[in-house]
Motif scaffolding. Structure first.
Motif, PDB file in Angstrom:
ATOM      1  N   GLU A  63     -40.285   6.375 -21.812  1.00  0.00           N
ATOM      2  CA  GLU A  63     -38.969   6.123 -22.404  1.00  0.00           C
ATOM      3  C   GLU A  63     -38.366   4.860 -21.799  1.00  0.00           C
ATOM      4  O   GLU A  63     -37.744   4.070 -22.497  1.00  0.00           O
ATOM      5  CB  GLU A  63     -38.049   7.335 -22.184  1.00  0.00           C
ATOM      6  CG  GLU A  63     -36.840   7.375 -23.104  1.00  0.00           C
ATOM      7  CD  GLU A  63     -35.633   6.636 -22.573  1.00  0.00           C
ATOM      8  OE1 GLU A  63     -34.753   6.271 -23.372  1.00  0.00           O
ATOM      9  OE2 GLU A  63     -35.557   6.412 -21.343  1.00  0.00           O
ATOM     10  N   GLU A  64     -38.575   4.651 -20.506  1.00  0.00           N
ATOM     11  CA  GLU A  64     -38.051   3.460 -19.826  1.00  0.00           C
ATOM     12  C   GLU A  64     -38.775   2.191 -20.262  1.00  0.00           C
ATOM     13  O   GLU A  64     -38.164   1.145 -20.413  1.00  0.00           O
ATOM     14  CB  GLU A  64     -38.254   3.571 -18.303  1.00  0.00           C
ATOM     15  CG  GLU A  64     -37.397   4.570 -17.613  1.00  0.00           C
ATOM     16  CD  GLU A  64     -37.776   4.724 -16.134  1.00  0.00           C
ATOM     17  OE1 GLU A  64     -38.893   4.303 -15.724  1.00  0.00           O
ATOM     18  OE2 GLU A  64     -36.957   5.265 -15.396  1.00  0.00           O
ATOM     19  N   LEU A 118     -39.371  11.429 -28.354  1.00  0.00           N
ATOM     20  CA  LEU A 118     -38.179  10.738 -27.868  1.00  0.00           C
ATOM     21  C   LEU A 118     -36.938  11.604 -28.038  1.00  0.00           C
ATOM     22  O   LEU A 118     -36.117  11.721 -27.122  1.00  0.00           O
ATOM     23  CB  LEU A 118     -38.017   9.403 -28.608  1.00  0.00           C
ATOM     24  CG  LEU A 118     -36.883   8.510 -28.138  1.00  0.00           C
ATOM     25  CD1 LEU A 118     -37.046   8.133 -26.674  1.00  0.00           C
ATOM     26  CD2 LEU A 118     -36.831   7.249 -29.009  1.00  0.00           C
ATOM     27  N   GLU A 119     -36.816  12.242 -29.189  1.00  0.00           N
ATOM     28  CA  GLU A 119     -35.657  13.104 -29.449  1.00  0.00           C
ATOM     29  C   GLU A 119     -35.619  14.278 -28.472  1.00  0.00           C
ATOM     30  O   GLU A 119     -34.583  14.563 -27.868  1.00  0.00           O
ATOM     31  CB  GLU A 119     -35.710  13.614 -30.887  1.00  0.00           C
ATOM     32  CG  GLU A 119     -34.560  14.525 -31.265  1.00  0.00           C
ATOM     33  CD  GLU A 119     -34.722  15.082 -32.668  1.00  0.00           C
ATOM     34  OE1 GLU A 119     -34.451  16.283 -32.842  1.00  0.00           O
ATOM     35  OE2 GLU A 119     -35.130  14.317 -33.572  1.00  0.00           O
ATOM     36  N   ARG A 122     -34.873  12.998 -24.812  1.00  0.00           N
ATOM     37  CA  ARG A 122     -33.472  12.604 -24.581  1.00  0.00           C
ATOM     38  C   ARG A 122     -32.544  13.812 -24.510  1.00  0.00           C
ATOM     39  O   ARG A 122     -31.611  13.827 -23.713  1.00  0.00           O
ATOM     40  CB  ARG A 122     -33.024  11.621 -25.658  1.00  0.00           C
ATOM     41  CG  ARG A 122     -33.636  10.258 -25.442  1.00  0.00           C
ATOM     42  CD  ARG A 122     -33.151   9.242 -26.438  1.00  0.00           C
ATOM     43  NE  ARG A 122     -33.678   7.932 -26.098  1.00  0.00           N
ATOM     44  CZ  ARG A 122     -33.689   6.900 -26.924  1.00  0.00           C
ATOM     45  NH1 ARG A 122     -33.200   7.028 -28.157  1.00  0.00           N
ATOM     46  NH2 ARG A 122     -34.188   5.737 -26.540  1.00  0.00           N
ATOM     47  N   ARG A 123     -32.820  14.818 -25.302  1.00  0.00           N
ATOM     48  CA  ARG A 123     -31.992  16.026 -25.262  1.00  0.00           C
ATOM     49  C   ARG A 123     -32.090  16.692 -23.883  1.00  0.00           C
ATOM     50  O   ARG A 123     -31.083  17.052 -23.273  1.00  0.00           O
ATOM     51  CB  ARG A 123     -32.427  16.987 -26.364  1.00  0.00           C
ATOM     52  CG  ARG A 123     -31.530  18.181 -26.533  1.00  0.00           C
ATOM     53  CD  ARG A 123     -31.863  19.050 -27.743  1.00  0.00           C
ATOM     54  NE  ARG A 123     -32.869  18.548 -28.660  1.00  0.00           N
ATOM     55  CZ  ARG A 123     -34.114  19.045 -28.779  1.00  0.00           C
ATOM     56  NH1 ARG A 123     -34.492  20.069 -28.069  1.00  0.00           N
ATOM     57  NH2 ARG A 123     -34.964  18.524 -29.648  1.00  0.00           N
ATOM     58  N   ARG A 125     -33.238  15.277 -21.046  1.00  0.00           N
ATOM     59  CA  ARG A 125     -32.759  14.349 -20.015  1.00  0.00           C
ATOM     60  C   ARG A 125     -31.235  14.366 -19.928  1.00  0.00           C
ATOM     61  O   ARG A 125     -30.661  14.381 -18.845  1.00  0.00           O
ATOM     62  CB  ARG A 125     -33.245  12.932 -20.310  1.00  0.00           C
ATOM     63  CG  ARG A 125     -32.792  11.936 -19.232  1.00  0.00           C
ATOM     64  CD  ARG A 125     -32.687  10.515 -19.718  1.00  0.00           C
ATOM     65  NE  ARG A 125     -31.886  10.426 -20.925  1.00  0.00           N
ATOM     66  CZ  ARG A 125     -32.005   9.445 -21.804  1.00  0.00           C
ATOM     67  NH1 ARG A 125     -32.903   8.497 -21.637  1.00  0.00           N
ATOM     68  NH2 ARG A 125     -31.243   9.411 -22.874  1.00  0.00           N
ATOM     69  N   ASP A 126     -30.565  14.379 -21.055  1.00  0.00           N
ATOM     70  CA  ASP A 126     -29.108  14.398 -21.043  1.00  0.00           C
ATOM     71  C   ASP A 126     -28.580  15.675 -20.397  1.00  0.00           C
ATOM     72  O   ASP A 126     -27.599  15.633 -19.644  1.00  0.00           O
ATOM     73  CB  ASP A 126     -28.556  14.228 -22.461  1.00  0.00           C
ATOM     74  CG  ASP A 126     -28.807  12.833 -23.017  1.00  0.00           C
ATOM     75  OD1 ASP A 126     -29.189  11.919 -22.241  1.00  0.00           O
ATOM     76  OD2 ASP A 126     -28.645  12.653 -24.246  1.00  0.00           O
ATOM     77  N   ARG A 129     -29.000  15.228 -16.661  1.00  0.00           N
ATOM     78  CA  ARG A 129     -27.971  14.335 -16.114  1.00  0.00           C
ATOM     79  C   ARG A 129     -26.627  15.048 -16.014  1.00  0.00           C
ATOM     80  O   ARG A 129     -25.894  14.846 -15.053  1.00  0.00           O
ATOM     81  CB  ARG A 129     -27.849  13.076 -16.964  1.00  0.00           C
ATOM     82  CG  ARG A 129     -28.973  12.127 -16.731  1.00  0.00           C
ATOM     83  CD  ARG A 129     -28.759  10.822 -17.450  1.00  0.00           C
ATOM     84  NE  ARG A 129     -29.902   9.955 -17.204  1.00  0.00           N
ATOM     85  CZ  ARG A 129     -30.175   8.891 -17.930  1.00  0.00           C
ATOM     86  NH1 ARG A 129     -29.407   8.561 -18.945  1.00  0.00           N
ATOM     87  NH2 ARG A 129     -31.226   8.148 -17.644  1.00  0.00           N
TER      88      ARG A 129
END
Length: 181
Positions: A63-64, A118-119, A122-123, A125-126, A129
């Motif tokens: 992703e990075e 990716l979807e 990100r879900r 990872r968020d 965080r």
């Protein structure tokens, strides 16, 4: 026993000449790494129930960085090509990554996250965080930034050692290089 944590304590206190600051660092890193592995396993299972814990880190890196060769990923994580190939195959089978021909070298391929990968990533990872924000809510933002800076410095030095080999054997993370006959 209390330690000042300043790193200014004189001289060795145990082991093979290790001082208190390095013993404390070793202890805290061991606890942190154990918790991080457990957390990565949890994050991986949230992405997909069949996903291995180590795969979460691969998804972070992709992703990075976007598209990367499998050999670049293996070098970054300090694992062999066979291990990386197996992990990437599992991610491909789950529809989270795809391999595409490398336009710079037709013999090689690049690995990238799929839209679904990716979807999902990100879900998760968020959510991770959000947990960091909650756990560190009492910290000053400067302290959080300093911790991130120091961890980045530690990781960068570890990557330098991994890429160049270390003093013991010249291999990745202290493993001797295999001779090619």
């Amino acid at each position: 026993m209390q330690e000042s944590g300043t790193g200014s304590e004189p001289g060795p206190t145990g082991g093979a000449g290790a001082d208190r600051a390095f013993l404390a660092l070793e202890r805290e890193l061991a606890v942190f790494l154990r918790r991080a592995r457990a957390s990565s396993g949890e994050m991986a299972r949230q992405l997909h129930p069949d996903l291995e814990a180590a795969a979460y880190g691969l998804l972070v890196r992709l992703e990075e960085s976007g598209s990367l060769r499998a050999t670049e990923l293996a070098g970054y994580f300090g694992v062999g090509k066979a291990t990386m190939s197996r992990q990437l195959r599992a991610l491909e089978d789950l529809g989270l990554v795809v391999r595409e021909p490398d336009p710079a070298d037709g013999r090689a391929s690049l690995v990238r996250l799929t839209e679904e990968g990716l979807e999902r990533f990100r879900r998760v990872r968020d959510a991770r965080r959000d947990r960091y924000v909650a756990r560190l809510a009492e910290w000053d933002r400067g302290e959080v930034a300093e911790l991130a800076r120091l961890l980045h410095q530690l990781n960068a030095r570890a990557e330098d050692v991994s890429l160049s080999g270390d003093a013991r054997g010249g291999g990745v993370q202290g493993r001797p290089r295999k001779s090619r006959r």
